[in-house]
Design a protein around this motif. Structure first.
Motif, PDB file in Angstrom:
ATOM      1  N   ASP A  23     147.216 -12.228  53.972  1.00  0.00           N
ATOM      2  CA  ASP A  23     147.592 -10.688  53.530  1.00  0.00           C
ATOM      3  C   ASP A  23     146.980  -9.413  53.392  1.00  0.00           C
ATOM      4  OD1 ASP A  23     150.522 -11.314  53.612  1.00  0.00           O
ATOM      5  OD2 ASP A  23     150.898 -11.704  51.305  1.00  0.00           O
ATOM      6  N   THR A  24     145.804  -9.969  53.609  1.00  0.00           N
ATOM      7  CA  THR A  24     143.743  -9.453  52.874  1.00  0.00           C
ATOM      8  C   THR A  24     144.158  -9.132  54.365  1.00  0.00           C
ATOM      9  OG1 THR A  24     143.087 -11.154  53.394  1.00  0.00           O
ATOM     10  CG2 THR A  24     143.091 -11.080  51.157  1.00  0.00           C
ATOM     11  N   GLY A  25     144.194  -9.480  55.524  1.00  0.00           N
ATOM     12  CA  GLY A  25     143.738  -8.480  56.340  1.00  0.00           C
ATOM     13  C   GLY A  25     144.229  -7.556  56.488  1.00  0.00           C
ATOM     14  N   VAL A  26     143.320  -6.663  57.703  1.00  0.00           N
ATOM     15  CA  VAL A  26     144.481  -5.398  58.100  1.00  0.00           C
ATOM     16  C   VAL A  26     144.289  -5.355  59.862  1.00  0.00           C
ATOM     17  CG1 VAL A  26     143.814  -3.773  55.705  1.00  0.00           C
ATOM     18  CG2 VAL A  26     142.128  -3.621  57.967  1.00  0.00           C
ATOM     19  N   GLU A  27     143.336  -6.212  59.871  1.00  0.00           N
ATOM     20  CA  GLU A  27     143.357  -6.398  61.164  1.00  0.00           C
ATOM     21  C   GLU A  27     144.486  -6.772  61.844  1.00  0.00           C
ATOM     22  OE1 GLU A  27     141.102  -7.278  59.169  1.00  0.00           O
ATOM     23  OE2 GLU A  27     139.727  -5.789  59.083  1.00  0.00           O
ATOM     24  N   GLY A  28     145.471  -6.966  62.766  1.00  0.00           N
ATOM     25  CA  GLY A  28     145.746  -7.293  63.749  1.00  0.00           C
ATOM     26  C   GLY A  28     147.338  -6.571  64.548  1.00  0.00           C
ATOM     27  N   GLY A  29     148.022  -7.071  65.311  1.00  0.00           N
ATOM     28  CA  GLY A  29     148.564  -6.104  66.599  1.00  0.00           C
ATOM     29  C   GLY A  29     149.626  -7.724  66.704  1.00  0.00           C
ATOM     30  N   VAL A  30     149.798  -6.981  68.311  1.00  0.00           N
ATOM     31  CA  VAL A  30     150.643  -8.581  69.260  1.00  0.00           C
ATOM     32  C   VAL A  30     149.758  -9.449  69.583  1.00  0.00           C
ATOM     33  CG1 VAL A  30     151.889  -8.800  70.925  1.00  0.00           C
ATOM     34  CG2 VAL A  30     152.831  -7.122  69.313  1.00  0.00           C
ATOM     35  N   ILE A  31     149.971 -10.697  69.858  1.00  0.00           N
ATOM     36  CA  ILE A  31     148.695 -11.518  70.628  1.00  0.00           C
ATOM     37  C   ILE A  31     149.324 -11.716  72.188  1.00  0.00           C
ATOM     38  CG2 ILE A  31     148.582 -13.771  70.966  1.00  0.00           C
ATOM     39  CD1 ILE A  31     149.330 -14.696  67.786  1.00  0.00           C
ATOM     40  N   ASP A  32     148.433 -11.481  73.255  1.00  0.00           N
ATOM     41  CA  ASP A  32     148.412 -10.937  74.957  1.00  0.00           C
ATOM     42  C   ASP A  32     147.687 -12.339  75.421  1.00  0.00           C
ATOM     43  OD1 ASP A  32     145.983 -10.655  74.485  1.00  0.00           O
ATOM     44  OD2 ASP A  32     145.754  -8.855  74.756  1.00  0.00           O
ATOM     45  N   PHE A  33     148.394 -13.451  74.757  1.00  0.00           N
ATOM     46  CA  PHE A  33     148.010 -14.842  75.325  1.00  0.00           C
ATOM     47  C   PHE A  33     148.736 -16.108  74.885  1.00  0.00           C
ATOM     48  CE2 PHE A  33     144.941 -16.745  72.423  1.00  0.00           C
ATOM     49  CZ  PHE A  33     144.730 -16.033  71.072  1.00  0.00           C
ATOM     50  N   GLY A  34     148.799 -17.021  75.945  1.00  0.00           N
ATOM     51  CA  GLY A  34     149.085 -18.107  74.944  1.00  0.00           C
ATOM     52  C   GLY A  34     150.345 -18.296  74.727  1.00  0.00           C
ATOM     53  N   HIS A  35     150.306 -19.507  74.170  1.00  0.00           N
ATOM     54  CA  HIS A  35     152.340 -20.024  73.619  1.00  0.00           C
ATOM     55  C   HIS A  35     152.418 -18.694  72.425  1.00  0.00           C
ATOM     56  CE1 HIS A  35     149.344 -22.645  71.416  1.00  0.00           C
ATOM     57  NE2 HIS A  35     150.587 -22.391  70.353  1.00  0.00           N
ATOM     58  N   ARG A  36     151.292 -17.795  72.059  1.00  0.00           N
ATOM     59  CA  ARG A  36     152.582 -17.002  70.700  1.00  0.00           C
ATOM     60  C   ARG A  36     152.382 -15.785  71.885  1.00  0.00           C
ATOM     61  NH1 ARG A  36     147.559 -19.013  68.636  1.00  0.00           N
ATOM     62  NH2 ARG A  36     148.260 -20.758  67.507  1.00  0.00           N
ATOM     63  N   GLY A  43     152.684 -12.299  72.726  1.00  0.00           N
ATOM     64  CA  GLY A  43     154.703 -11.085  72.121  1.00  0.00           C
ATOM     65  C   GLY A  43     154.647 -11.221  70.293  1.00  0.00           C
ATOM     66  N   LEU A  44     154.009 -12.276  70.311  1.00  0.00           N
ATOM     67  CA  LEU A  44     153.642 -12.259  68.915  1.00  0.00           C
ATOM     68  C   LEU A  44     153.195 -11.702  68.176  1.00  0.00           C
ATOM     69  CD1 LEU A  44     154.514 -16.055  68.086  1.00  0.00           C
ATOM     70  CD2 LEU A  44     156.445 -14.633  67.711  1.00  0.00           C
ATOM     71  N   PRO A  45     153.664 -10.832  66.907  1.00  0.00           N
ATOM     72  CA  PRO A  45     152.860 -10.179  66.310  1.00  0.00           C
ATOM     73  C   PRO A  45     151.917 -10.923  65.163  1.00  0.00           C
ATOM     74  CG  PRO A  45     155.495  -9.635  65.219  1.00  0.00           C
ATOM     75  CD  PRO A  45     155.627 -11.193  66.607  1.00  0.00           C
ATOM     76  N   PHE A  46     151.276 -10.102  64.550  1.00  0.00           N
ATOM     77  CA  PHE A  46     149.907 -11.219  63.969  1.00  0.00           C
ATOM     78  C   PHE A  46     149.343 -10.051  63.496  1.00  0.00           C
ATOM     79  CE2 PHE A  46     145.984 -10.446  65.202  1.00  0.00           C
ATOM     80  CZ  PHE A  46     145.747 -10.211  66.638  1.00  0.00           C
ATOM     81  N   MET A  78     157.800 -25.894  67.262  1.00  0.00           N
ATOM     82  CA  MET A  78     157.152 -24.865  66.077  1.00  0.00           C
ATOM     83  C   MET A  78     157.206 -23.570  66.287  1.00  0.00           C
ATOM     84  SD  MET A  78     155.508 -25.794  62.545  1.00  0.00           S
ATOM     85  CE  MET A  78     153.250 -26.189  62.944  1.00  0.00           C
ATOM     86  N   GLU A  79     156.875 -23.888  67.852  1.00  0.00           N
ATOM     87  CA  GLU A  79     156.810 -22.457  68.575  1.00  0.00           C
ATOM     88  C   GLU A  79     157.589 -20.953  68.263  1.00  0.00           C
ATOM     89  OE1 GLU A  79     153.588 -20.616  67.739  1.00  0.00           O
ATOM     90  OE2 GLU A  79     152.599 -22.225  68.001  1.00  0.00           O
ATOM     91  N   GLU A  80     158.829 -22.480  68.984  1.00  0.00           N
ATOM     92  CA  GLU A  80     160.011 -21.760  69.054  1.00  0.00           C
ATOM     93  C   GLU A  80     160.709 -20.803  67.572  1.00  0.00           C
ATOM     94  OE1 GLU A  80     162.700 -24.277  71.277  1.00  0.00           O
ATOM     95  OE2 GLU A  80     164.682 -23.445  70.404  1.00  0.00           O
ATOM     96  N   LEU A  81     160.730 -22.174  66.313  1.00  0.00           N
ATOM     97  CA  LEU A  81     161.245 -20.990  65.094  1.00  0.00           C
ATOM     98  C   LEU A  81     160.632 -20.176  65.066  1.00  0.00           C
ATOM     99  CD1 LEU A  81     160.734 -24.381  63.263  1.00  0.00           C
ATOM    100  CD2 LEU A  81     162.779 -23.427  63.869  1.00  0.00           C
ATOM    101  N   ILE A  82     158.936 -19.729  65.357  1.00  0.00           N
ATOM    102  CA  ILE A  82     158.225 -18.200  65.166  1.00  0.00           C
ATOM    103  C   ILE A  82     158.367 -16.896  66.232  1.00  0.00           C
ATOM    104  CG2 ILE A  82     155.898 -17.449  65.193  1.00  0.00           C
ATOM    105  CD1 ILE A  82     154.996 -20.028  64.473  1.00  0.00           C
ATOM    106  N   HIS A  83     158.718 -17.280  67.597  1.00  0.00           N
ATOM    107  CA  HIS A  83     159.210 -16.477  68.680  1.00  0.00           C
ATOM    108  C   HIS A  83     160.756 -16.479  67.780  1.00  0.00           C
ATOM    109  CE1 HIS A  83     156.260 -16.423  71.167  1.00  0.00           C
ATOM    110  NE2 HIS A  83     156.142 -17.354  70.942  1.00  0.00           N
ATOM    111  N   SER A  84     162.057 -17.281  67.506  1.00  0.00           N
ATOM    112  CA  SER A  84     162.778 -16.963  66.962  1.00  0.00           C
ATOM    113  C   SER A  84     163.185 -15.842  65.919  1.00  0.00           C
ATOM    114  CB  SER A  84     164.100 -18.182  67.575  1.00  0.00           C
ATOM    115  OG  SER A  84     163.229 -18.455  65.808  1.00  0.00           O
ATOM    116  N   GLY A  85     161.803 -15.584  65.062  1.00  0.00           N
ATOM    117  CA  GLY A  85     162.207 -15.126  63.922  1.00  0.00           C
ATOM    118  C   GLY A  85     162.454 -15.264  62.814  1.00  0.00           C
ATOM    119  N   ILE A  86     162.462 -16.369  62.780  1.00  0.00           N
ATOM    120  CA  ILE A  86     163.497 -17.748  61.769  1.00  0.00           C
ATOM    121  C   ILE A  86     161.894 -18.050  60.570  1.00  0.00           C
ATOM    122  CG2 ILE A  86     164.061 -20.315  60.987  1.00  0.00           C
ATOM    123  CD1 ILE A  86     165.569 -20.199  63.428  1.00  0.00           C
TER     124      ILE A  86
END
Lengths: 99, 137
Positions: free
Chosen positions: A60-73, A75-78, B1-9
């Motif tokens: 929880d310490t970091g302030v740097e984040g956003g949305v991942i725009d590459f690879g299998h992650r 679209g995920l927020p980070f 495991m990625e699916e669990l993260i993408h699904s918001g679980i």
């Protein structure tokens, strides 16, 4: 008697002023209002406390984040080393070594 | 495991647990310095698959930083000053406190996870269900 009281009050006032400037140190620079100094100090202490509390929870310490725009992650927020919906009910922690 | 993260679980947190010495320590440090500039996951992935990163050298890390468009001067200062040393040490201590004895070690809502992927997935679903029940009742 009255003169003594006036003198004592004046000396007391000077003493308070010296004390405020002296103990404030660099914090008092530019603003001798003790109210402001106290606020600045409180803010700084709160900030240090936040940092210390954050340090207890590495993710929880970091302030740097956003949305991942590459690879299998994509679209995920980070936020730094944490990825996924912050409201997700389950937290998976992986302890690992890159080698 | 990625699916669990993408699904918001689930959300996923990576923590450094250095067991292979100074090269690993350096990689962790470089990743944290990249994280200061929003490139934590780029470096994480690079340290798993990119040959330059996997040289575990300063030159490799700097090359990667350049390629990722980071402020190289800031990045260099960060790694040279070991600015995230304490943070990594803290993760290390937390890992031991959490019962990690090797890598990788997974925790699911604070509980030690199974060693298999199937086991982890099952535990995540169980944990999600437990949270749901707790909130519902």
């Amino acid at each position: 008697m009255r003169l003594t009281l006036i003198l004592a009050t004046l000396l007391g006032g000077i003493g308070l002023l010296v004390s405020a400037c002296g103990s404030g140190g660099e914090e008092a620079d530019g603003d001798v209002s003790t109210g402001t100094v106290r606020t600045e100090r409180a803010d700084r202490e709160a900030s240090i406390m936040q940092q210390e509390q954050g340090a207890e929870q590495p993710g929880d310490t970091g302030v740097e984040g956003g949305v991942i725009d590459f690879g299998h992650r994509e679209g995920l927020p980070f936020t730094r080393n944490v990825v996924g919906d912050p409201e997700a009910p389950v937290l998976i922690i992986e302890y690992s070594d890159f080698q | 495991m990625e699916e669990l993260i993408h699904s918001g679980i689930a959300r996923y947190e990576y923590r450094h647990f250095i067991i292979f010495g100074s090269a690993s320590q350096f990689a962790a440090m470089a990743t944290e310095c990249a994280g200061d500039q929003g490139a934590w996951w780029e470096f994480h992935d690079a340290y798993l698959i990119d040959a330059r990163a996997r040289s575990f050298t300063r030159a490799g890390a700097l090359e990667l930083a350049r390629d990722e468009g980071l402020d190289v001067a800031q990045f260099t200062q960060c790694i040279d000053n070991e600015e995230h040393r304490d943070r990594i040490l803290q993760m290390q201590q937390q890992a031991i406190a959490d019962g990690a004895r090797g890598t990788p070690t997974f925790l699911i809502n604070g509980r030690m996870a199974a060693r298999s992927l199937d086991g982890i997935i099952e535990q995540v679903h169980d944990a999600a269900e437990a949270v749901e029940n707790q909130e519902g009742g």
